[in-house]
Design a protein around this motif. Structure first.
Motif, short mmCIF file in Angstrom:
data_model
loop_
_atom_site.label_atom_id
_atom_site.label_comp_id
_atom_site.label_asym_id
_atom_site.label_seq_id
_atom_site.Cartn_x
_atom_site.Cartn_y
_atom_site.Cartn_z
N LYS A 1 -6.84 -0.25 2.28
CA LYS A 1 -7.65 -0.25 0.64
C LYS A 1 -8.56 -0.82 0.63
CE LYS A 1 -4.00 -0.18 -2.84
NZ LYS A 1 -2.85 -0.38 -3.76
N ASN B 1 -12.13 10.85 -8.03
CA ASN B 1 -11.44 10.01 -9.33
C ASN B 1 -10.68 10.35 -11.00
OD1 ASN B 1 -13.06 7.98 -8.80
ND2 ASN B 1 -14.70 9.07 -9.58
N GLY C 1 -9.25 2.47 0.61
CA GLY C 1 -8.07 3.27 0.06
C GLY C 1 -8.34 4.90 -0.09
N ARG C 2 -8.66 5.39 -0.13
CA ARG C 2 -9.51 6.75 0.15
C ARG C 2 -9.67 7.15 1.72
NH1 ARG C 2 -10.82 6.99 -6.24
NH2 ARG C 2 -10.50 4.32 -5.96
N GLU D 1 -5.18 25.66 6.16
CA GLU D 1 -6.16 26.41 4.65
C GLU D 1 -6.55 27.55 5.18
OE1 GLU D 1 -4.60 24.96 2.79
OE2 GLU D 1 -6.03 24.60 0.64
N CYS E 1 -10.20 11.69 3.22
CA CYS E 1 -10.48 12.95 2.72
C CYS E 1 -9.41 13.84 3.99
CB CYS E 1 -11.88 13.56 3.42
SG CYS E 1 -12.26 14.01 5.35
N VAL E 2 -9.11 14.85 3.15
CA VAL E 2 -7.55 15.91 4.09
C VAL E 2 -8.26 15.09 5.54
CG1 VAL E 2 -8.76 17.68 4.26
CG2 VAL E 2 -6.12 17.58 4.31
N PHE F 1 -2.40 21.52 -1.53
CA PHE F 1 -3.20 22.37 -0.81
C PHE F 1 -2.68 23.69 -1.05
CE2 PHE F 1 -4.59 18.74 1.56
CZ PHE F 1 -2.98 18.02 2.04
N ARG F 2 -3.45 25.10 -0.65
CA ARG F 2 -3.34 26.59 -1.46
C ARG F 2 -2.47 26.88 -0.17
NH1 ARG F 2 -6.06 28.19 -5.52
NH2 ARG F 2 -4.67 29.72 -5.44
N ALA G 1 2.04 19.06 0.75
CA ALA G 1 1.83 18.41 -0.17
C ALA G 1 1.30 19.99 -0.82
CB ALA G 1 0.56 17.40 -0.42
N ARG H 1 -15.35 22.21 4.32
CA ARG H 1 -14.01 20.24 3.82
C ARG H 1 -13.06 20.94 4.90
NH1 ARG H 1 -13.26 21.02 -0.77
NH2 ARG H 1 -14.61 19.47 -1.40
N PHE H 2 -12.80 21.58 5.11
CA PHE H 2 -10.91 21.67 5.81
C PHE H 2 -11.23 21.69 7.80
CE2 PHE H 2 -7.45 21.29 3.29
CZ PHE H 2 -7.89 21.58 2.27
N GLN I 1 -10.26 17.68 -4.05
CA GLN I 1 -10.47 18.29 -2.96
C GLN I 1 -9.16 18.37 -1.92
OE1 GLN I 1 -14.35 15.67 -2.16
NE2 GLN I 1 -14.37 15.28 -4.75
N SER I 2 -8.33 18.78 -2.68
CA SER I 2 -6.81 18.73 -1.48
C SER I 2 -7.32 17.88 -0.29
CB SER I 2 -7.37 19.78 -1.27
OG SER I 2 -6.90 21.05 -2.07
N CYS I 3 -7.59 16.39 -0.92
CA CYS I 3 -6.74 15.41 0.09
C CYS I 3 -5.40 15.25 0.56
CB CYS I 3 -7.94 14.33 0.14
SG CYS I 3 -7.04 13.36 -1.21
N PHE J 1 0.63 12.57 -0.85
CA PHE J 1 1.29 11.10 0.48
C PHE J 1 1.57 9.93 -0.27
CE2 PHE J 1 0.72 15.48 2.92
CZ PHE J 1 -0.80 15.46 3.24
N TRP K 1 -17.23 11.20 -3.54
CA TRP K 1 -16.50 10.40 -4.14
C TRP K 1 -18.03 9.61 -5.23
CZ3 TRP K 1 -14.73 5.41 -2.81
CH2 TRP K 1 -14.23 4.14 -3.63
N LEU L 1 -5.60 5.29 -8.19
CA LEU L 1 -6.73 4.80 -7.39
C LEU L 1 -6.84 5.54 -5.72
CD1 LEU L 1 -6.56 1.21 -8.48
CD2 LEU L 1 -8.27 2.72 -9.36
N VAL L 2 -6.69 6.31 -5.89
CA VAL L 2 -6.61 7.21 -4.29
C VAL L 2 -7.77 8.59 -4.28
CG1 VAL L 2 -4.93 8.57 -4.59
CG2 VAL L 2 -5.18 7.16 -2.47
N ARG M 1 -12.31 18.87 -10.24
CA ARG M 1 -11.98 17.29 -8.99
C ARG M 1 -11.28 17.46 -7.81
NH1 ARG M 1 -14.16 12.85 -12.38
NH2 ARG M 1 -14.73 13.41 -14.15
N LEU N 1 -4.11 12.98 -1.11
CA LEU N 1 -3.18 11.90 -0.38
C LEU N 1 -2.45 11.04 -1.71
CD1 LEU N 1 -6.26 9.95 0.61
CD2 LEU N 1 -4.41 10.47 1.54
N ALA O 1 1.10 -1.15 -0.38
CA ALA O 1 0.06 -0.72 -0.26
C ALA O 1 0.70 1.11 0.04
CB ALA O 1 -0.58 0.38 0.80
N SER O 2 2.33 1.15 0.90
CA SER O 2 2.96 2.20 0.82
C SER O 2 4.42 1.81 -0.05
CB SER O 2 3.21 2.72 2.09
OG SER O 2 2.04 2.75 2.56
N VAL P 1 -10.59 10.55 -4.50
CA VAL P 1 -12.31 10.99 -4.56
C VAL P 1 -12.39 12.04 -5.83
CG1 VAL P 1 -12.12 10.73 -1.68
CG2 VAL P 1 -11.90 12.86 -2.28
#
Lengths: 346, 688
Positions: free
Chosen positions: B45, A332, B52-53, B601, B55-56, A279-280, A276, B583-584, A241-243, A248, B192, A327-328, A239, A245, A62-63, A330
């Motif tokens: 996963k 897509n 496997g996903r 943020e 959010c922040v 992020f703004r 990362a 979101r944040f 959303q600044s996660c 990371f 998602w 595949l990480v 698309r 991932l 996974a990592s 959200v």
């Protein structure tokens, strides 16, 4: 000082059983990090204290194992009071052996080795890397998401590894490619067998022919010459959303942010943690000015960085084709799909 | 003195599987632990929800609970200041004072607030404390501020108040109708699924006063005024019925009350409705046709519907719409309220609620009362208790004398916090469990330090009714303790011993008493959890509800008239002020404001203003401006865009130093007692 002192490739072999015995020995004599499949069927690198805990049957973890050299969170130093201080090195880094890394991730590690020596020596990263030995395992084939053939980062390596295992059915051909690898080999020589020659160049050509995935040179040119339609960038930007991932997870992402914070028990620490560029707040400056004017520029920057700038600087692809970021997301966003679109642009 | 960092080269790295402490999506991931500390988050996963996903907020959750100002010792107020004290002394004081108040004023002078942030096991004990130890049904929790209209409304329409379908089914819907839900920001992993459905060719209809992310890629986007949902929904049903688009067979065999519905929606023609909602008539017609004709259609909603004085009616209206088109009890369809908190579903299931016992068994049902009296060995009160809303009101009226609040901050999250402060200040005794000091805890007589999600084992139930484990990853910080253990000690000191070896044992008692949890145990849920109803130990859990028949038998239509919000714009206060989430950040920011990447943020409070409104006031982006309502005023930065509808202002409520609820209206849905956070009247002035 290079992290990997290359030597002329030395060939050997090891049986499946002896590999198990080797790893079992190492797990008891040193710190062994290897892929572990847990009860939830996730596979990732963890310390193991016996070989039975190791998972040998996986596509990729996974990592990428960068956690062990550039952790998600790391205390850099602790401090108290305002008086003159001396840095006491309490970094108890012991030697670690990392087993099971794939070629793409070895290449990723190599790029980080270069990056963290780029302008100054990042001791936090390098001290751990210099004390580590990696036994990597070439992939028998690519899966749907990975593309090392296109980024020339696998499925097997010509050089730049400590010890590389290449499957010959049940057993493995062994290639030793560095001083550290040689030292490890010498220590456990009895478990290794005679030389089994492997035509790595042929293996690479076969893999590339079978699954070329895309033409990196074309991608490089289309990006460098800005031949990609604005709508393409707009779609990704809408698309994302600044996660964070995808970054990371990336084996070659090296960015971090530094904080001075107290722990709940009152210890004052300077620490660093993964950051990362998606992020703004990453680029925004004091008084709110952001040189990245909009999300489109933010998105584009990563593609330029990994597929143009790092190629220019390090003469190797900044993306190692591991496929994890596909595949990480959200939103897509699939990195591989997008690279192929870039290849077809212009 | 500076000492170089600790050993961080990978030794002793552990991955502890757990469930996210933030929203009600219930993602699974691993906490990274090294040398007894939280050092990160790793993805899973295989987890059915997160796949496997994350959010922040999830990926940074490791940092949220290790702030230096974690409460580490019990605190007792003396001469207006907090003094650290021992657990023994603090618990003695809590048990002593509550017993005194119970003796002097009676059991109903006390109230217990469970926590949607804490485990099922805690909430079960919190309501048991209230009922079996205090002797009152005055037990409630913060679902009151958000989804209690969902419970009240869907119980009336379907017989059961929970999300009907599962989260993953949403991606396979042919049509998604999202109303009053900023899904990509409030429930990113559910957002998602909406994105995935759209990428697969599904049709998306979004109704929201703000141009949120999903509105940007919707097939139809309806930007209606806050508080006009009933009119909009009635109009859609009007179109569907007049064009014969309803599922006639479904309506005939599975529902009752159609005639009542028809009578009411008759007048909500597109022409009649358009000026009420502020949307083109043609667009409403298009939406109605698309929703009715594209099956299966999944209806998704959150607080845009519930946080109104007509919250319960809003919920019954979406239930009407979904039943009319035959979309309930089918895979990838349904009525899907997305629960906001990590365990608000569970806190409701465990009945930290004034009118239910665990498993939604009614308090005023003599047979149920007898069952619990037998199980717990005490007499129980047959009188439904007060909601948190009414406990606050009655505190001001002098009827509620003592409150036991676990993990909630009404001084930040209740509407019209000036009133709330006056109420809480009148209490004779206030005890609060918290992980960090909060405005509410500041007012308390005793503050008890609780252990965070990373420091205890227990269960959370997510929005799709999935009961999942959280696993202890590190030791409780300082002298903090898992809340369930604190409650056990208080109960025992008050004369009713609560003796449980661990939370697994508490879940066994829950399973024995609540039929919908009958087959739930920690062992059975270890890998992927189980979705209730799960009546026995061999039952595999239930993916979606109301298949074949509704919980109440037939689904019930209700004819509902549009009613405007309690406070509408006028000359003095010409804007509609709405509030919500980003979101944040998360709710009152307790955890997210202490997480570096999140607070970086969005570090400050702001108000979203429409471009044309801004121009009229000569207001530019990032100018200071003053937002005022009849209840208070705040000076904040203006964020100018076309995101909000003209005439509408929007503010997040995440900043305790500039609390949006200073401005909001303490007008409540009469049935569910939820506040109208989404609409009140405000004025906006530039600050020079």
């Amino acid at each position: 000082m290079p992290v990997i002192s290359k030597i002329e490739i030395k060939n050997a072999s090891i049986t499946k059983n002896n590999l198990f015995a080797l790893l079992d020995k190492i797990s008891k004599e040193k710190t062994l990090i290897a892929p572990v499949r847990n009860e939830l069927e996730d596979v990732d690198f963890l310390p193991v204290d016996n070989a039975a805990a190791i998972c040998f049957d996986y596509d990729n973890t996974a990592s990428s194992a960068k956690e062990f050299f550039f952790p998600q969170y790391e205390c850099m130093f602790t401090f108290s009071g305002a008086s003159n201080a001396s840095i006491k090195d309490k970094n108890g880094n012991e030697e670690i052996v990392l087993f099971g890394l794939r070629s793409c991730d070895v290449k990723g590690m190599k790029l980080l080795d270069k990056f963290y020596q780029r302008t100054f020596e990042d001791d936090y990263y390098l001290s751990k890397r210099r004390k580590s030995v990696i036994i990597s395992v070439a992939c028998p084939e690519l899966n749907e998401q990975c593309f090392c053939t296109a980024t020339e980062t696998g499925p097997v390596l010509l050089e730049g590894f400590d010890i590389q295992l290449i499957s010959t059915g049940e057993d493995y051909a062994v290639q030793i490619g560095s001083q550290k690898g040689l030292e490890l080999f010498e220590k456990y020589k009895r478990l290794f067998g005679p030389e089994v020659a492997v035509d790595v160049k042929k293996l690479l050509a076969q893999a590339k022919k079978k699954e070329p995935k895309f033409n990196l040179q074309k991608v490089y040119e289309n990006l460098k010459e800005d031949k990609v339609d604005e709508k393409f960038w707009e779609d990704i930007a809408s698309r994302c959303q600044s996660c964070g991932l995808c970054l990371f997870l990336c084996p070659t992402c090296s960015c971090y942010t530094v904080t001075d914070k107290d722990t709940p028990l009152g210890e004052s620490r300077r620490s660093r943690q993964w950051d990362a560029c998606y992020f703004r707040g990453f680029t925004r400056m004091a008084a709110g000015y952001d040189p990245i004017r909009n999300n489109k520029e933010m998105i584009k920057r990563k593609y330029l960085h990994k597929l143009v700038q790092q190629i220019d600087e390090f003469e190797t692809s900044g993306c190692v084709g591991c496929g994890r970021c596909n595949l990480v997301c959200v939103g897509n966003v699939n990195w591989l799909d997008n690279i192929i679109k870039i290849e077809r642009a212009g | 003195m500076i000492q170089k960092g600790k050993a961080s080269n990978g030794v002793k790295l552990e991955y502890i599987p757990t469930t996210c402490p933030y929203c009600g999506t219930g993602c699974g991931f691993y906490l990274k632990v090294r040398a007894g500390e939280l050092v990160g988050v790793a993805l899973s996963k295989t987890h059915p929800v997160s796949q496997g996903r994350l959010c922040v907020k999830g990926v940074t959750s490791w940092e949220s609970v290790i702030g230096s100002d974690r409460l580490k010792k019990p605190l007792v107020k003396k001469n207006g200041k907090f003094i650290e004290t021992s657990w023994d002394k603090a618990l003695a004081m809590v048990a002593g004072r509550l017993s005194e108040l119970k003796e002097k004023y009676g059991p109903d002078s006390l109230g217990v607030w469970g926590s949607a942030r804490c485990t099922n096991e805690l909430n079960f004990l919190a309501q048991k404390l209230a009922r079996a130890v205090f002797g009152t049904n005055n037990v409630d929790h913060c679902a009151r501020t958000c989804h209690s209209p969902t419970v009240a409304g869907l119980v009336r329409s379907f017989g059961s108040g929970a999300m009907t379908n599962s989260i993953d089914e949403i991606k396979d819907a042919a049509c998604i109708f999202a109303i009053g839900s900023n899904t990509p920001e409030a429930h990113p992993l559910i957002g998602w699924r909406i994105r995935t459905a759209k990428d697969k060719g599904a049709k998306l209809i979004v109704c929201d006063p703000r141009k949120i992310d999903t509105a940007q890629y919707a097939d139809i986007y309806i930007q209606h005024y806050p508080g006009t949902d009933i009119a909009l929904l009635n109009c859609m049903m009007n179109v569907i019925i007049s064009e014969g688009l309803e599922d006639k067979e479904y309506v005939r065999t599975r529902t009752e009350g159609l005639e009542e519905l028809k009578k009411v929606v008759e007048k909500y023609t597109p022409e009649y409705t358009s000026p009420i909602v502020g949307v083109d008539a043609e667009l409403i017609v298009k939406a109605a046709r698309l929703y009715a004709k594209t099956r299966p259609a999944s209806l998704v909603y959150t607080l845009g519907l519930t946080e109104h004085t007509v919250g319960t009616e809003n919920v019954m209206s979406v239930a009407n719409l979904a039943m009319l088109t035959g979309n309930v009890g089918v895979e990838s369809g349904g009525v899907n309220p997305l629960r906001g908190q990590n365990n608000v579903q569970g806190a409701c299931d465990m009945a930290a609620l004034p009118n239910f016992y665990p498993g939604y068994q009614k308090v005023d049902d003599p047979a149920i009362q007898e069952k619990f009296e037998k199980a717990w060995g005490v007499n129980l009160s047959p009188k439904p208790g007060l909601t948190t809303t009414d406990q606050v009101i009655q505190a001001k009226a002098g009827k509620i004398k003592g409150l036991y609040i676990i993990g909630e901050d009404p001084l930040t999250s209740d509407p019209n916090i000036t009133e709330v402060r006056q109420s809480l200040e009148k209490l004779e005794f206030l005890v609060v469990h918290e992980i960090y000091m909060s405005p509410t805890a500041e007012l308390a007589d005793v503050v008890l330090p609780g252990a965070s999600f990373a420091e205890k084992t227990g269960t959370f139930t997510n929005s799709e009714r999935r009961v999942q484990l959280i696993n202890k990853a590190i030791e409780p910080i300082g002298q903090s303790r898992p809340d369930w253990q604190i409650v056990c000690d208080v109960a025992t000191r008050m004369g009713y011993p609560f003796k449980y070896a661990d939370t697994a044992e508490i879940m066994d008692e829950i399973a024995a008493l609540a039929p919908i949890y009958g087959g739930i145990s920690h062992d059975r849920i270890r890998k992927v959890g189980l979705q209730w109803p799960c009546p026995d130990k061999s039952h595999p859990g239930t993916k979606y509800l109301h298949k074949g028949k509704f919980t109440r038998g037939l689904g019930k239509f209700h004819g509902i008239e549009h009613k405007p919000p309690a406070e509408v714009p006028d000359d003095r206060y010409p804007f509609i002020l709405s509030t919500g989430r980003m979101r944040f950040h998360y709710n009152d920011g307790t955890m997210t404001r202490r997480t570096h990447i999140l607070d970086r943020e969005f570090p400050f409070m702001f108000v979203e203003v429409n471009e044309r409104d801004a121009e009229r006031l000569s207001l530019r982006d990032m100018n200071d401006c003053r937002v005022s309502t009849r209840r208070g005023q705040l000076t904040v930065k203006a964020r100018v865009s076309d995101r909000v509808k003209e005439g509408v202002l929007w503010m997040p409520f995440h900043y305790t130093e500039a609390p949006a609820n200073l401005l909001t209206n303490d007008a409540f849905c009469p049935i569910a007692r939820t506040g109208e956070y989404k609409a009140c009247a405000a004025k906006l002035e530039k600050v020079v």
